[in-house]
Scaffold this motif. Structure first.
Motif, PDB file in Angstrom:
ATOM      1  N   UNK A   1       0.838  -1.190   0.000  1.00  0.00           N
ATOM      2  CA  UNK A   1       0.000   0.000   0.000  1.00  0.00           C
ATOM      3  C   UNK A   1       0.877   1.245   0.000  1.00  0.00           C
ATOM      4  N   UNK A   2       0.443   2.251  -0.739  1.00  0.00           N
ATOM      5  CA  UNK A   2       1.199   3.486  -0.834  1.00  0.00           C
ATOM      6  C   UNK A   2       0.862   4.429   0.294  1.00  0.00           C
ATOM      7  N   UNK A   3       0.983   5.705   0.031  1.00  0.00           N
ATOM      8  CA  UNK A   3       0.731   6.693   1.064  1.00  0.00           C
ATOM      9  C   UNK A   3      -0.736   6.763   1.439  1.00  0.00           C
ATOM     10  N   UNK A   4      -1.611   6.375   0.504  1.00  0.00           N
ATOM     11  CA  UNK A   4      -3.046   6.346   0.780  1.00  0.00           C
ATOM     12  C   UNK A   4      -3.441   4.942   1.175  1.00  0.00           C
ATOM     13  N   UNK A   5      -3.956   4.795   2.381  1.00  0.00           N
ATOM     14  CA  UNK A   5      -4.351   3.477   2.863  1.00  0.00           C
ATOM     15  C   UNK A   5      -5.697   3.093   2.282  1.00  0.00           C
ATOM     16  N   UNK A   6      -5.771   1.933   1.667  1.00  0.00           N
ATOM     17  CA  UNK A   6      -7.036   1.466   1.117  1.00  0.00           C
ATOM     18  C   UNK A   6      -7.825   0.752   2.204  1.00  0.00           C
ATOM     19  N   UNK A   7      -9.130   0.923   2.188  1.00  0.00           N
ATOM     20  CA  UNK A   7      -9.981   0.324   3.209  1.00  0.00           C
ATOM     21  C   UNK A   7     -10.459  -1.035   2.715  1.00  0.00           C
TER      22      UNK A   7
END
Length: 305
Positions: free
Chosen positions: A176-182
């Motif tokens: 996962x990058x800087x944006x966390x996926x839900x």
């Protein structure tokens, strides 16, 4: 001037309980010559599971409440027997069921205190905050406890407590990058403890699992290696119990509640709550490693003669 960088990660605490009802546990009915019906459960799962069965009955006598709850182990188990009501004009039997890893509790269990840091001895990890997704959405949430631990490429994630591995995913090869996926479809290793609580090791980077479903692990045992490049190497760790009041509803959701976790940092230290933003170094403790092991396990693992 030194700047301390502390990541805050969001724990998407979805319904880990039901696990998509993927045929790990199957029920079957045996109709007996005397008019009774016996219900069997066959579990292909590792560890113990709490089974909830909702019955729709006519013409049978029962001695249990509906819905019916029981804890089952791997293999085939008779869960109940329904006796015929001779005064009834006909008999009708249907049921639906779902199941949840671990043991259900009417109230929060007293938390077992002997956890170790989930990394190799000598390794230092930064503890980072983890928030429930409902907190981000400004929704009401039950008390929530989880810790984030930082790692680097090539580092090893270790078990924080003894238990049985029951759910693994190491198939996601892109971190996962800087944006966390839900999503609940992250790389993960779930471990069930002796008291029926479960630990969720959720990993935000590619990993290679070192264990399989059904394996028994001990504190400090390597369970995964972070083996590929990623933007961050992060473990989200929580200990959970199955809330009986949650699974009694018609549509159980978020059936697990988190528990506060305390860690032993070395042989001489008392258990402690970790402080967000602090770095901690893991040390091996034979006393903690062997705390929950049976005499048979101690001998098998070479801890006793």
């Amino acid at each position: 001037m030194n700047t301390k960088l502390v990541y805050t990660f969001v724990f998407c605490f979805l319904n880990f309980a039901i696990q998509a009802q993927n045929n790990l546990i199957q029920l079957e009915t045996e109709n007996n010559p005397d008019g009774s019906a016996t219900i069997y459960a066959t579990s292909y799962a590792s560890g113990n599971y709490t089974l909830k069965v909702d019955f729709n009955l006519t013409g049978f006598i029962t001695n249990f409440s509906n819905p019916f709850f029981t804890t089952i182990k791997q293999g085939k188990t008779q869960i109940c027997k329904l006796m015929p009501d001779r005064s009834a004009g006909y008999r009708y039997l249907r049921y639906s069921y779902n199941y949840f890893a671990g043991t259900s509790f009417r109230k929060a269990p007293e938390n077992y205190l002997h956890y170790v840091l989930p990394n190799m001895p000598g390794k230092i990890s930064l503890v980072t905050p983890v928030n429930h997704i409902k907190t981000i959405l400004e929704q009401k949430v039950d008390p929530f406890y989880a810790q984030g631990f930082t790692y680097g490429i090539g580092d090893t994630i270790c078990a924080a407590r003894a238990g049985i591995v029951y759910n693994i995913n190491d198939q996601l090869k892109k971190g996962e990058g800087k944006t966390t996926s839900f999503s609940d479809n992250r790389n993960k290793i779930f471990i069930q403890h002796k008291d029926g609580t479960v630990a969720h090791y959720t990993i935000l980077a590619p990993m290679l699992s070192l264990v399989e479903n059904g394996d028994m692990v001990i504190p400090g045992q390597p369970i995964a290696i972070l083996n590929q490049p990623a933007e961050k190497y992060q473990l989200l760790f929580s200990v959970n119990y199955l809330d009986e009041s949650k699974i009694k509803g018609e549509q159980p959701s978020e059936a697990y509640q988190t528990l506060p976790v305390h860690y032993y940092l070395n042989n001489n230290a008392v258990s402690t709550t970790l402080i967000i933003g602090q770095k901690y170094q893991a040390e091996k403790s034979l006393a903690i490693i062997t705390e929950e092991l049976s005499k048979k396990d101690l001998k098998r693992l070479g801890f006793s003669n």
